[in-house]
Each structure stands twice: as structure tokens, then as C-alpha cells.
Design a protein around this motif. Structure first.
Motif, PDB file in Angstrom:
ATOM      1  N   TYR A 168       0.862  -1.175   0.000  1.00 67.49           N
ATOM      2  CA  TYR A 168       0.000   0.000   0.000  1.00 67.49           C
ATOM      3  C   TYR A 168       0.902   1.230   0.000  1.00 67.49           C
ATOM      4  CZ  TYR A 168      -4.117  -2.847   0.796  1.00 67.49           C
ATOM      5  OH  TYR A 168      -5.130  -3.768   0.650  1.00 67.49           O
ATOM      6  N   ALA A 169       0.792   2.020  -1.045  1.00 61.78           N
ATOM      7  CA  ALA A 169       1.677   3.174  -1.173  1.00 61.78           C
ATOM      8  C   ALA A 169       1.025   4.237  -2.036  1.00 61.78           C
ATOM      9  CB  ALA A 169       3.013   2.758  -1.790  1.00 61.78           C
ATOM     10  N   VAL A 170       1.334   5.491  -1.737  1.00 64.90           N
ATOM     11  CA  VAL A 170       0.912   6.613  -2.569  1.00 64.90           C
ATOM     12  C   VAL A 170       2.091   6.964  -3.468  1.00 64.90           C
ATOM     13  CG1 VAL A 170       0.119   8.999  -2.612  1.00 64.90           C
ATOM     14  CG2 VAL A 170      -0.649   7.459  -0.787  1.00 64.90           C
ATOM     15  N   VAL A 171       1.891   6.782  -4.773  1.00 66.36           N
ATOM     16  CA  VAL A 171       2.933   7.057  -5.761  1.00 66.36           C
ATOM     17  C   VAL A 171       2.409   8.134  -6.702  1.00 66.36           C
ATOM     18  CG1 VAL A 171       4.376   6.113  -7.584  1.00 66.36           C
ATOM     19  CG2 VAL A 171       3.787   4.683  -5.604  1.00 66.36           C
ATOM     20  N   ASP A 172       3.098   9.245  -6.779  1.00 64.50           N
ATOM     21  CA  ASP A 172       2.679  10.361  -7.633  1.00 64.50           C
ATOM     22  C   ASP A 172       2.716   9.917  -9.097  1.00 64.50           C
ATOM     23  OD1 ASP A 172       2.340  12.708  -9.063  1.00 64.50           O
ATOM     24  OD2 ASP A 172       3.566  13.904  -7.696  1.00 64.50           O
ATOM     25  N   PRO A 173       1.555   9.843  -9.783  1.00 67.87           N
ATOM     26  CA  PRO A 173       1.552   9.396 -11.189  1.00 67.87           C
ATOM     27  C   PRO A 173       2.337  10.319 -12.107  1.00 67.87           C
ATOM     28  CG  PRO A 173      -0.669   9.361 -10.271  1.00 67.87           C
ATOM     29  CD  PRO A 173       0.197  10.114  -9.304  1.00 67.87           C
ATOM     30  N   ARG A 174       2.493  11.585 -11.708  1.00 68.45           N
ATOM     31  CA  ARG A 174       3.203  12.534 -12.579  1.00 68.45           C
ATOM     32  C   ARG A 174       4.690  12.220 -12.672  1.00 68.45           C
ATOM     33  NH1 ARG A 174       1.561  17.862  -9.417  1.00 68.45           N
ATOM     34  NH2 ARG A 174       2.321  16.462  -7.780  1.00 68.45           N
ATOM     35  N   THR A 175       5.236  11.737 -11.556  1.00 64.99           N
ATOM     36  CA  THR A 175       6.684  11.573 -11.489  1.00 64.99           C
ATOM     37  C   THR A 175       7.127  10.151 -11.183  1.00 64.99           C
ATOM     38  OG1 THR A 175       6.725  12.076  -9.117  1.00 64.99           O
ATOM     39  CG2 THR A 175       6.893  13.942 -10.649  1.00 64.99           C
ATOM     40  N   GLY A 176       6.200   9.324 -10.693  1.00 64.74           N
ATOM     41  CA  GLY A 176       6.577   7.987 -10.259  1.00 64.74           C
ATOM     42  C   GLY A 176       7.219   7.966  -8.888  1.00 64.74           C
ATOM     43  N   THR A 177       7.239   9.105  -8.201  1.00 66.90           N
ATOM     44  CA  THR A 177       7.862   9.198  -6.877  1.00 66.90           C
ATOM     45  C   THR A 177       6.940   8.619  -5.809  1.00 66.90           C
ATOM     46  OG1 THR A 177       9.014  11.214  -7.536  1.00 66.90           O
ATOM     47  CG2 THR A 177       8.837  10.778  -5.167  1.00 66.90           C
ATOM     48  N   THR A 178       7.483   7.757  -4.968  1.00 70.99           N
ATOM     49  CA  THR A 178       6.720   7.210  -3.846  1.00 70.99           C
ATOM     50  C   THR A 178       6.656   8.255  -2.739  1.00 70.99           C
ATOM     51  OG1 THR A 178       7.363   4.940  -4.378  1.00 70.99           O
ATOM     52  CG2 THR A 178       6.566   5.368  -2.139  1.00 70.99           C
ATOM     53  N   LEU A 179       5.452   8.685  -2.413  1.00 70.56           N
ATOM     54  CA  LEU A 179       5.259   9.735  -1.415  1.00 70.56           C
ATOM     55  C   LEU A 179       5.054   9.172  -0.016  1.00 70.56           C
ATOM     56  CD1 LEU A 179       2.794  11.992  -3.457  1.00 70.56           C
ATOM     57  CD2 LEU A 179       5.291  12.173  -3.319  1.00 70.56           C
ATOM     58  N   ARG A 180       4.458   7.977   0.050  1.00 70.55           N
ATOM     59  CA  ARG A 180       4.119   7.418   1.358  1.00 70.55           C
ATOM     60  C   ARG A 180       3.911   5.925   1.206  1.00 70.55           C
ATOM     61  NH1 ARG A 180       0.518  10.680   1.736  1.00 70.55           N
ATOM     62  NH2 ARG A 180       1.650  12.451   2.595  1.00 70.55           N
ATOM     63  N   GLU A 181       4.373   5.146   2.166  1.00 66.34           N
ATOM     64  CA  GLU A 181       4.180   3.704   2.141  1.00 66.34           C
ATOM     65  C   GLU A 181       3.543   3.250   3.436  1.00 66.34           C
ATOM     66  OE1 GLU A 181       7.282   1.198  -0.077  1.00 66.34           O
ATOM     67  OE2 GLU A 181       8.498   2.857   0.737  1.00 66.34           O
ATOM     68  N   TYR A 182       2.745   2.191   3.343  1.00 66.32           N
ATOM     69  CA  TYR A 182       2.055   1.639   4.508  1.00 66.32           C
ATOM     70  C   TYR A 182       2.270   0.127   4.543  1.00 66.32           C
ATOM     71  CZ  TYR A 182      -0.469   6.101   4.390  1.00 66.32           C
ATOM     72  OH  TYR A 182      -0.787   7.441   4.366  1.00 66.32           O
TER      73      TYR A 182
ATOM     74  N   GLU B 200      -1.846  17.092 -19.188  1.00 69.19           N
ATOM     75  CA  GLU B 200      -1.233  18.173 -18.412  1.00 69.19           C
ATOM     76  C   GLU B 200      -1.235  17.820 -16.937  1.00 69.19           C
ATOM     77  OE1 GLU B 200      -2.032  22.278 -20.673  1.00 69.19           O
ATOM     78  OE2 GLU B 200      -3.881  21.321 -19.987  1.00 69.19           O
ATOM     79  N   ASP B 201      -0.661  18.701 -16.149  1.00 67.38           N
ATOM     80  CA  ASP B 201      -0.532  18.514 -14.706  1.00 67.38           C
ATOM     81  C   ASP B 201      -1.917  18.458 -14.056  1.00 67.38           C
ATOM     82  OD1 ASP B 201       0.000  18.626 -11.985  1.00 67.38           O
ATOM     83  OD2 ASP B 201       1.385  20.318 -12.136  1.00 67.38           O
ATOM     84  N   PRO B 202      -2.251  17.376 -13.356  1.00 64.98           N
ATOM     85  CA  PRO B 202      -3.585  17.278 -12.756  1.00 64.98           C
ATOM     86  C   PRO B 202      -3.819  18.260 -11.615  1.00 64.98           C
ATOM     87  CG  PRO B 202      -2.201  15.461 -12.025  1.00 64.98           C
ATOM     88  CD  PRO B 202      -1.442  16.180 -13.103  1.00 64.98           C
ATOM     89  N   ALA B 203      -2.765  18.861 -11.087  1.00 68.23           N
ATOM     90  CA  ALA B 203      -2.939  19.818 -10.000  1.00 68.23           C
ATOM     91  C   ALA B 203      -3.459  21.163 -10.491  1.00 68.23           C
ATOM     92  CB  ALA B 203      -1.614  20.010  -9.254  1.00 68.23           C
ATOM     93  N   ARG B 204      -3.420  21.410 -11.796  1.00 65.73           N
ATOM     94  CA  ARG B 204      -3.906  22.676 -12.343  1.00 65.73           C
ATOM     95  C   ARG B 204      -5.421  22.619 -12.521  1.00 65.73           C
ATOM     96  NH1 ARG B 204      -2.024  23.373 -17.612  1.00 65.73           N
ATOM     97  NH2 ARG B 204      -2.337  25.620 -17.453  1.00 65.73           N
TER      98      ARG B 204
END
Length: 475
Positions: free
Chosen positions: A4-18, A297-301
Motif C-alpha cells: 500500500y503506497a501513494v505514488v505520484d503518477p506525474r513523477t513515479g515518486t513514492t510519497l508514502r508507504e504503509y 497536463e498537470d492534474p494539479a492545475r
């Protein structure tokens, strides 16, 4: 073991793991949801549960920006679309709060072979397991949880491994709304632990939204233990165009049904566009021209329409499917290389009847366009799929609309409309798209004890769950 992990789809960076849940922790959670069912689920009144649902919906609205940010971070949905998902989620909770008394009212039954009366009473069953997907982390949960919490069932949620934060946020909001501990619990369970939960005698049913492979595994496990299952397993929804007075508007509807929400990662999104011969070329030309102006595009926009897919793995899988469709003879009119999880709008035509890859569910911004020679040909193409979830039909002929809608092998048909979903309308499919229904009245009927109460002469009804005014006995 599931990760279980939050991985930013934009960058592939793992933000948080459980970590996955320990077996002892799972035992404690199962004990808690079972105890809460026996105490709260069996003794609370429908008005109380309706009040809790109403507050849950309000809290979703009050926290819509925070929830939308969580969804976007987990699976890449553009933040404005994620906010819309949260608002529709709130409407689901409000619907079941507003209609709880009517939906659970005793249903009088006609007695024709003896004295006395009879009613059908809907009551709770027990603990339910929900195995939920990543593409709509709030909406999918509400679709399953809201009617069942209204009934008094308690919920054990297994979220998608990439959506642990949204599941935690939903759990916190339901606690804040006043639901007791054990009414709704989210667990980071492994596949083996899911089988253990299904086998537990206190768990009476399972609802899964996901792939047909996952549905088969869960249904098999549930069948071994005689547990009720509801499955929503995706689809390959046809978008049929037989006639139109406004081709531009029809093309816009087609784009909305496929490309303008969640990067095409929609179970009921149009996947196959079946266009009558005399409109086909103009339809394809206008669709392709519009999509050529659309880039991920960037989903944060706030203004982003097309974001990334949920993960780089999802984009890689879709890329492979598109390649196989083309290798089998299709023509790519629009497309290009992906960049990580960002997948460009793609249009494929000239898809032959032996193109097996085209029968799969392509989950992303890809349109498969077919030419139909007649109404019968269009219906044949529409039904030439192992799936049968939703469908779209555009025609100016109301008689034809009724006729074709009746012939389409799907659980839902939308005639001259896109985005017509409502909390009160049932959702579900046929064939390999699963079975059972969610939302509306039918969403209440899946995990409920429809108990016959037969009252002989001199017996007096308790007055509990009194029928709504104007309800007449069912024959």
C-alpha cells in the motif's frame, strides 16, 4: 504481500508507504465490526442512521478541496474533476439519508388464501466486505457503503493499494459524522487476508469493483463459503451514432464520454464508437481534430482536462494493448509515444472482426471507431463483446431509440445523453461486466434480509417501519 503506497503518477515518486495489516490486527478489526453490527446495526433506528448519512454527506462537501487533493495525488485525476467526484459522493449520502424511511418501509403483501395480513420487512444482514478500485476512490466507496450503512450493515473496506490516504480520509469523516467505531473500517489487507475475511462466518457478503479476473477470484472464494456477491467488472461500452441533427454536439458528447473525465479511466466510459456509414468519416474527422488540440497536463492545475493515467504501469499496459490492436490490422489516425504515465489521445479505425485485442477493455484515452452499414450492423457490433455494462445511443428517431435500446446487451443504455448518472438510478451490468446493482432502490436490495412477517387473526403489527403513505399491498 500487497504493498500500500501513494505514488505520484506525474513523477513515479513514492510519497508514502504503509505496511500490510498483521493477522492479529485483522482479527481485532473483524471482532470490532462484528460487535458493532450486533450492537449498533441491530438496534439503531433508521432515522438515526439517516441522520449520520446526512452529516457524512455534509462533511464531504465541507472537505471537498482536501479530498480532491488527496485523490489527485494518489491516482492523477485532475483536481477539478476530483472535486466533482466528491460532490457526487456527497449527493449519494444525501439521497440515502433523504429516502431511508421510504426505502426501508414495511411493504404490505396481499393475503388471498387465509385470514390476517402480511408484510415484507427489510432488515440488516451483518458484516460486508467491500473491495474497491482506484479510479473513483470516494464515489465507489459511497456507492457501496451508503445504502448498507443505511440498512444497518457494517462495512469492512479493502481500498485499492494505491489509494490508502483517501480511504483513511473517508473513514475519518464517517467517524466525525457520528458513526460508531466498527461501523466502517478500512484495512490494508493482503490477497490471502481477503480470502480469510470472506471465509469468516460473520461476514455475509462481498462487493467488488475491479477487473473480471479479480471478480472471478473473489466470486470463487465467496461461492465456497456461500456468500452473496455483487460484482462490477468494467466494460467495453459502445457509443452508437445512427443519426443526428447536430454532428458537432454529438462529437462533443462522444469526447465527454471518453476523454474529458479521468483520462478515460471510467468503467462506463465509451470505448467503442460505432457510427453509421454516412456519418462515419465526418465524425472521425471532427473527433480527431478536437483531440489533436488536447494534450495531457498537470492534474494539479484547475484548468487541466486530461491528466496522467493512474500509474506508469497502467500507461505501459494500455500502450501494449494499443500496439496489439494496430498489429492486428487497425489504423492509428492519432496517437504518439507516452511520457511516463501521460498518455496522448489516440484514435484507432479499420478494426476488423478478428481483432481480438479490440475486445479487451482499454482503460485510458483511446477511441476505437467502427463503421456500421445499418442499424442491425451497429447492434451486432455493439453486442460483439464479452462485456455488458453501459452504452450510449444517439439518434433523432425516438422509435428507433426504443427499439435499439431493447436490443443492446448491457445493464444501462443512455439515449442522447452523457453524464446522466444520479444517486437514485441503478448501476450495474451483465455478461462479464458482473452482476448485481448499486445505487437507487436496487442498491438497497442486494444485502438485506427481505423478511416475510405473516400475521394471523388478532395479531397486531408493531408499527415499526410503517409503510409510506399511499402504499398498497403487493400482489
Amino acid at each position: 504481500m500487497n504493498s500500500y503506497a501513494v505514488v505520484d503518477p506525474r513523477t513515479g515518486t513514492t510519497l508514502r508507504e504503509y505496511p500490510a495489516l498483521a493477522d492479529a490486527e485483522l482479527t481485532a478489526v473483524l471482532d470490532r465490526v462484528a460487535a458493532t453490527y450486533r450492537s449498533w446495526g441491530r438496534t439503531s433506528q433508521v432515522e438515526e442512521r439517516a441522520g449520520l448519512l446526512r452529516r457524512a454527506g455534509q462533511l464531504h462537501l465541507e472537505n471537498r478541496d482536501e479530498l480532491a487533493a488527496v485523490i489527485s495525488r494518489e491516482m492523477g485525476k485532475p483536481v477539478a474533476q476530483a472535486r466533482g467526484e466528491v460532490e457526487f459522493t456527497a449527493a449519494i449520502y444525501a439521497y440515502y439519508a433523504d429516502h431511508a424511511r421510504t426505502l426501508l418501509a414495511d411493504e404490505p403483501l396481499a393475503v388471498e388464501m387465509g385470514p390476517g395480513t402480511a408484510v415484507l420487512r427489510r432488515s440488516s444482514l451483518g458484516v460486508l466486505l467491500g473491495v474497491m478500485p482506484w479510479n473513483y476512490p470516494c464515489y465507489q466507496v459511497a456507492r457501496f457503503a451508503a445504502p448498507n450503512l443505511m440498512i444497518g450493515n457494517t462495512i469492512l473496506l479493502k481500498p485499492a493499494p494505491q489509494c490508502p490516504d483517501s480511504a483513511a480520509a473517508i473513514s475519518a469523516l464517517l467517524v466525525e459524522a457520528g458513526f460508531p467505531a466498527g461501523a466502517f473500517e478500512s484495512v490494508h489487507a493482503t490477497h490471502a487476508q481477503v480470502e480469510r475475511v470472506i471465509a469468516d462466518p460473520r461476514v455475509v457478503g462481498v462487493s467488488l469493483t475491479g477487473s473480471d479476473r479479480a471478480g472471478s477470484l473473489v466470486a470463487e472464494a465467496a461461492g465456497r463459503h456461500l456468500k452473496k456477491v455483487v460484482l462490477e467488472l468494467g466494460g467495453s461500452d459502445p457509443f452508437i451514432v445512427l443519426s443526428t441533427d447536430d454532428l458537432d454536439a454529438t462529437v462533443s458528447a462522444a469526447l465527454a464520454a471518453r476523454f474529458y473525465e479521468n483520462a478515460g479511466q471510467i468503467c462506463t466510459g465509451a470505448k467503442r464508437f460505432i457510427v453509421i456509414d454516412d456519418l462515419h468519416d465526418a465524425f472521425v474527422s471532427r473527433m480527431t481534430a478536437a483531440l489533436a488540440r488536447l494534450a495531457p497536463e498537470d492534474p494539479a492545475r484547475e484548468e487541466t482536462v486530461l491528466g496522467p493515467l493512474s500509474s506508469e504501469a497502467a500507461a505501459e499496459r494500455l500502450e501494449g494493448q494499443v500496439l496489439r490492436v494496430v498489429e492486428a490490422g487497425a489504423t492509428m489516425l492519432l496517437g504518439g509515444p507516452r511520457e511516463g504515465a501521460f498518455f496522448p489521445p489516440t484514435v484507432l479505425t479499420d478494426i476488423g472482426p478478428d481483432n481480438e485485442a479490440a475486445r479487451e477493455e482499454l482503460f485510458g484515452p483511446v477511441a476505437l471507431v467502427y463503421r456500421a452499414g445499418s442499424e442491425d450492423d451497429a447492434v451486432r457490433l455493439a453486442n460483439d463483446t464479452p462485456y455488458g455494462l453501459g452504452s450510449y445511443l444517439f439518434t433523432t428517431d425516438p422509435v428507433q431509440a426504443e427499439r435499439v435500446a431493447d436490443r443492446i446487451e448491457a445493464g444501462m443504455v443512455n439515449i442522447n445523453i452523457v453524464g446522466g448518472d444520479e444517486p437514485g438510478l441503478p448501476f450495474g451490468g451483465v455478461k462479464r461486466s458482473g452482476f448485481g446493482r448499486e445505487l437507487g432502490r436496487l442498491g438497497v436490495e442486494e444485502f438485506v434480509n427481505r423478511k416475510l412477517i405473516r400475521i394471523g387473526p388478532g395479531g397486531e403489527p408493531s408499527g415499526r417501519n410503517e409503510p409510506a403513505a399511499g402504499v398498497t399491498p403487493v400482489r
